[in-house]
Design a protein around this motif. Structure first.
Motif, PDB file in Angstrom:
ATOM      1  N   HIS A  33       5.297  -2.238   0.349  1.00 59.36           N
ATOM      2  CA  HIS A  33       5.885  -3.124  -0.330  1.00 59.36           C
ATOM      3  C   HIS A  33       5.247  -3.258  -1.810  1.00 59.36           C
ATOM      4  CE1 HIS A  33       7.662  -6.832  -2.009  1.00 59.36           C
ATOM      5  NE2 HIS A  33       6.603  -7.413  -2.164  1.00 59.36           N
ATOM      6  N   TYR A  34       3.712  -3.113  -1.647  1.00 61.78           N
ATOM      7  CA  TYR A  34       3.053  -3.151  -2.659  1.00 61.78           C
ATOM      8  C   TYR A  34       2.600  -2.094  -3.678  1.00 61.78           C
ATOM      9  CZ  TYR A  34       2.102  -7.813  -0.556  1.00 61.78           C
ATOM     10  OH  TYR A  34       2.089  -9.018  -0.267  1.00 61.78           O
ATOM     11  N   LEU A  35       2.928  -2.068  -4.842  1.00 58.71           N
ATOM     12  CA  LEU A  35       2.522  -0.853  -5.641  1.00 58.71           C
ATOM     13  C   LEU A  35       1.210  -0.742  -5.804  1.00 58.71           C
ATOM     14  CD1 LEU A  35       3.220   1.391  -7.780  1.00 58.71           C
ATOM     15  CD2 LEU A  35       3.362  -0.464  -9.555  1.00 58.71           C
ATOM     16  N   PHE A  36       0.667  -2.122  -6.028  1.00 60.52           N
ATOM     17  CA  PHE A  36      -0.976  -1.912  -6.427  1.00 60.52           C
ATOM     18  C   PHE A  36      -1.352  -3.603  -5.687  1.00 60.52           C
ATOM     19  CE2 PHE A  36      -4.172  -3.875  -9.112  1.00 60.52           C
ATOM     20  CZ  PHE A  36      -5.160  -2.683  -9.320  1.00 60.52           C
TER      21      PHE A  36
ATOM     22  N   SER B  85       0.134  -0.961   0.720  1.00 63.82           N
ATOM     23  CA  SER B  85      -0.067  -0.763  -0.863  1.00 63.82           C
ATOM     24  C   SER B  85      -0.033   0.882  -0.935  1.00 63.82           C
ATOM     25  CB  SER B  85      -1.398  -1.458  -1.194  1.00 63.82           C
ATOM     26  OG  SER B  85      -1.480  -2.866  -0.926  1.00 63.82           O
ATOM     27  N   LEU B  86       0.632   1.145  -2.127  1.00 55.28           N
ATOM     28  CA  LEU B  86       0.501   2.461  -2.622  1.00 55.28           C
ATOM     29  C   LEU B  86      -0.886   2.834  -3.086  1.00 55.28           C
ATOM     30  CD1 LEU B  86       4.112   2.747  -3.856  1.00 55.28           C
ATOM     31  CD2 LEU B  86       2.977   3.663  -1.633  1.00 55.28           C
ATOM     32  N   PHE B  87      -1.190   1.811  -4.029  1.00 56.85           N
ATOM     33  CA  PHE B  87      -2.552   1.922  -4.938  1.00 56.85           C
ATOM     34  C   PHE B  87      -3.317   0.640  -4.579  1.00 56.85           C
ATOM     35  CE2 PHE B  87       0.827   4.433  -7.116  1.00 56.85           C
ATOM     36  CZ  PHE B  87       0.082   5.556  -7.430  1.00 56.85           C
TER      37      PHE B  87
ATOM     38  N   ILE C 238      -3.924   4.951  -2.263  1.00 53.84           N
ATOM     39  CA  ILE C 238      -4.692   5.981  -3.374  1.00 53.84           C
ATOM     40  C   ILE C 238      -5.517   4.895  -4.175  1.00 53.84           C
ATOM     41  CG2 ILE C 238      -4.156   7.121  -5.552  1.00 53.84           C
ATOM     42  CD1 ILE C 238      -1.191   7.397  -4.396  1.00 53.84           C
ATOM     43  N   PRO C 239      -6.826   5.418  -4.279  1.00 54.62           N
ATOM     44  CA  PRO C 239      -7.691   4.459  -5.240  1.00 54.62           C
ATOM     45  C   PRO C 239      -7.379   4.444  -6.569  1.00 54.62           C
ATOM     46  CG  PRO C 239      -8.972   5.998  -3.547  1.00 54.62           C
ATOM     47  CD  PRO C 239      -7.470   6.467  -3.618  1.00 54.62           C
ATOM     48  N   VAL C 240      -7.923   3.144  -7.228  1.00 53.83           N
ATOM     49  CA  VAL C 240      -7.580   3.267  -8.445  1.00 53.83           C
ATOM     50  C   VAL C 240      -8.957   2.779  -9.123  1.00 53.83           C
ATOM     51  CG1 VAL C 240      -6.800   2.206 -10.516  1.00 53.83           C
ATOM     52  CG2 VAL C 240      -5.296   2.465  -8.525  1.00 53.83           C
ATOM     53  N   VAL C 241      -9.929   3.673  -9.569  1.00 53.52           N
ATOM     54  CA  VAL C 241     -11.292   3.361  -9.616  1.00 53.52           C
ATOM     55  C   VAL C 241     -11.543   2.914 -11.153  1.00 53.52           C
ATOM     56  CG1 VAL C 241     -13.625   4.409  -9.871  1.00 53.52           C
ATOM     57  CG2 VAL C 241     -11.711   5.131  -8.182  1.00 53.52           C
TER      58      VAL C 241
END
Length: 424
Positions: free
Chosen positions: A250-253, A302-304, A327-330
């Motif tokens: 459901h969550y993009l981020f 979550s995708l990211f 996918i990590p967003v650093v």
């Protein structure tokens, strides 16, 4: 009528189960990491060309209980001892007395250099994360003592005999008083023992998960932080990643964590729908038990997910979210990623295929950046993230696998090996 109802009910149930547990149609789909993401060189490529040995200063001696050991170091050292290339009969003292130029060694210390205060219990007292405790000893004492052993190992004829041998040190610090490179190196304030620069040696590799690129040498590499709260994906969830069914999440981020360290700005990204951000106050965060914030449930949907820096440059979330195929967003300027060096960032994997790196001052542009990533690229990044977890991030055996892969894929070592083969 009853028979028709039963048949119809069974058909509906079968359809549901087939949709949810389709993994069983292809049970081997995610057993092995996708080979396209990682180097084809592996840690057994040069089986005849190296062996793993340890020094005999501490844990391998009869006085092992006099040398403190963090639990993360215990796990890593056990991984070394159980590796098929480890030579249990090798005596470091004897190797030093009778150095053999034909032997390429990968050497590890049997004393602690990895001072991690939050693994496996995040926020615990210092001694709660110890495997071997020395009463009254502080973390500064541990690092100070390690400098002596590093000098002994780095200057040993056993290491110097073959220029392709390597001494690998773990460094889990995040500030000058904790970082091995400062305590045993050139930082005059942290180098309390006045050792000089013990690390000015190209045969010594420091593997760290809290380093900035500009603070390490060209031969040093990053490590993945150990996961404190990993997510156990169900078989069908793994299959969704393998077959690019990203619409299931459901969550993009998302982000959940305590505030401070510029993290509070993440709240501005929350849109009440597919971007989920919750900042916790320090008291509720530190006193939480179990998964009271549905951390794992949000992560697996979550995708990211954000991996912002905190009081350290790295985040344990970086590895934790990979366990969920997220996918990590650093947000950590100049952080050195795992199994990369400042001058050779792509030897093991291209990190742009596994994670998103956003400069801290561009944090509010996160939504725009993520929405511009095509679905097929996003799918590949999820697969890469989960593959990295499976192969390198899920255990200290994975750490060792990545370190050996790095060492054995060194272009210089490979050339030297080929030259020796031609001569002989």
């Amino acid at each position: 009528t009853a028979l028709v109802f039963i048949v119809f009910s069974c058909a509906v149930l079968y359809s549901i189960l087939q949709n949810q547990f389709v993994i069983y149609e292809n049970p081997g789909a995610v057993v092995d990491p996708p080979p396209s993401y990682f180097s084809t060189v592996n840690d057994t490529t040069h089986d005849d060309d190296y062996e793993i040995v340890t020094t005999n200063y501490g844990w391998t001696t009869l006085k092992r209980d006099q040398f403190s050991q963090r639990k993360v170091s215990e796990e890593f050292f056990n991984a070394i001892l159980s590796h098929p290339k480890y030579n249990p009969k090798a005596s470091w003292d004897e190797l030093g007395k009778h150095p053999d130029p034909s032997k390429r060694l990968v050497v590890f210390l049997d004393v602690d250099t990895c001072i991690d205060n939050n693994y496996p219990k995040y926020g615990a007292r210092f001694y709660d994360n110890q495997a071997i405790t020395i009463k009254g000893e502080k973390w500064m004492d541990i690092l100070d003592k390690s400098c002596l052993h590093i000098r002994r190992a780095a200057e040993s004829p056993a290491l110097k005999a073959n220029k392709d041998s390597r001494l690998v040190l773990l460094d889990c610090g995040n500030a000058p008083w904790y970082r091995l490179g400062d305590v045993c190196g050139t930082n005059s304030r942290a180098n309390r023992g006045g050792w000089g620069d013990l690390l000015n040696n190209s045969q010594v590799i420091i593997a760290s998960y809290g380093a900035r690129k500009q603070d390490v040498r060209d031969v040093d590499i990053g490590l993945p932080p150990p996961a404190v709260k990993q997510t156990e994906l169900l078989p069908y969830e793994r299959y969704w990643i393998e077959t690019c069914k990203s619409e299931r999440r459901h969550y993009l981020f998302s982000f959940q964590g305590r505030g401070g360290f510029r993290r509070d700005r993440l709240k501005l990204l929350d849109n009440g729908d597919n971007i989920f951000v919750r900042i916790k106050d320090s008291q509720s965060y530190w006193n939480s038990t179990g998964d009271m914030f549905n951390y794992g449930e949000i992560m697996r949907n979550s995708l990211f997910s954000a991996a912002p820096r905190g009081d350290c440059l790295y985040s344990y979330r970086f590895t934790e979210m990979m366990s969920a195929g997220t996918i990590p967003v650093v947000y950590a300027n100049n952080w050195l990623p795992p199994f990369a060096s400042p001058v050779d960032p792509d030897r093991i994997l291209n990190w742009t295929k596994c994670a998103v790196f956003i400069r801290e001052y561009k944090l509010l542009e996160t939504g725009l950046v993520l929405n511009e990533i095509p679905d097929d690229v996003r799918c590949e990044m999820q697969q890469c993230s989960l593959a990295f977890w499976n192969e390198f991030g899920s255990s200290r055996e994975g750490w060792l696998r990545g370190i050996l892969r790095w060492v054995n894929s060194d272009p210089g070592i490979s050339k030297n090996i080929e030259a020796v083969r031609e001569i002989t």
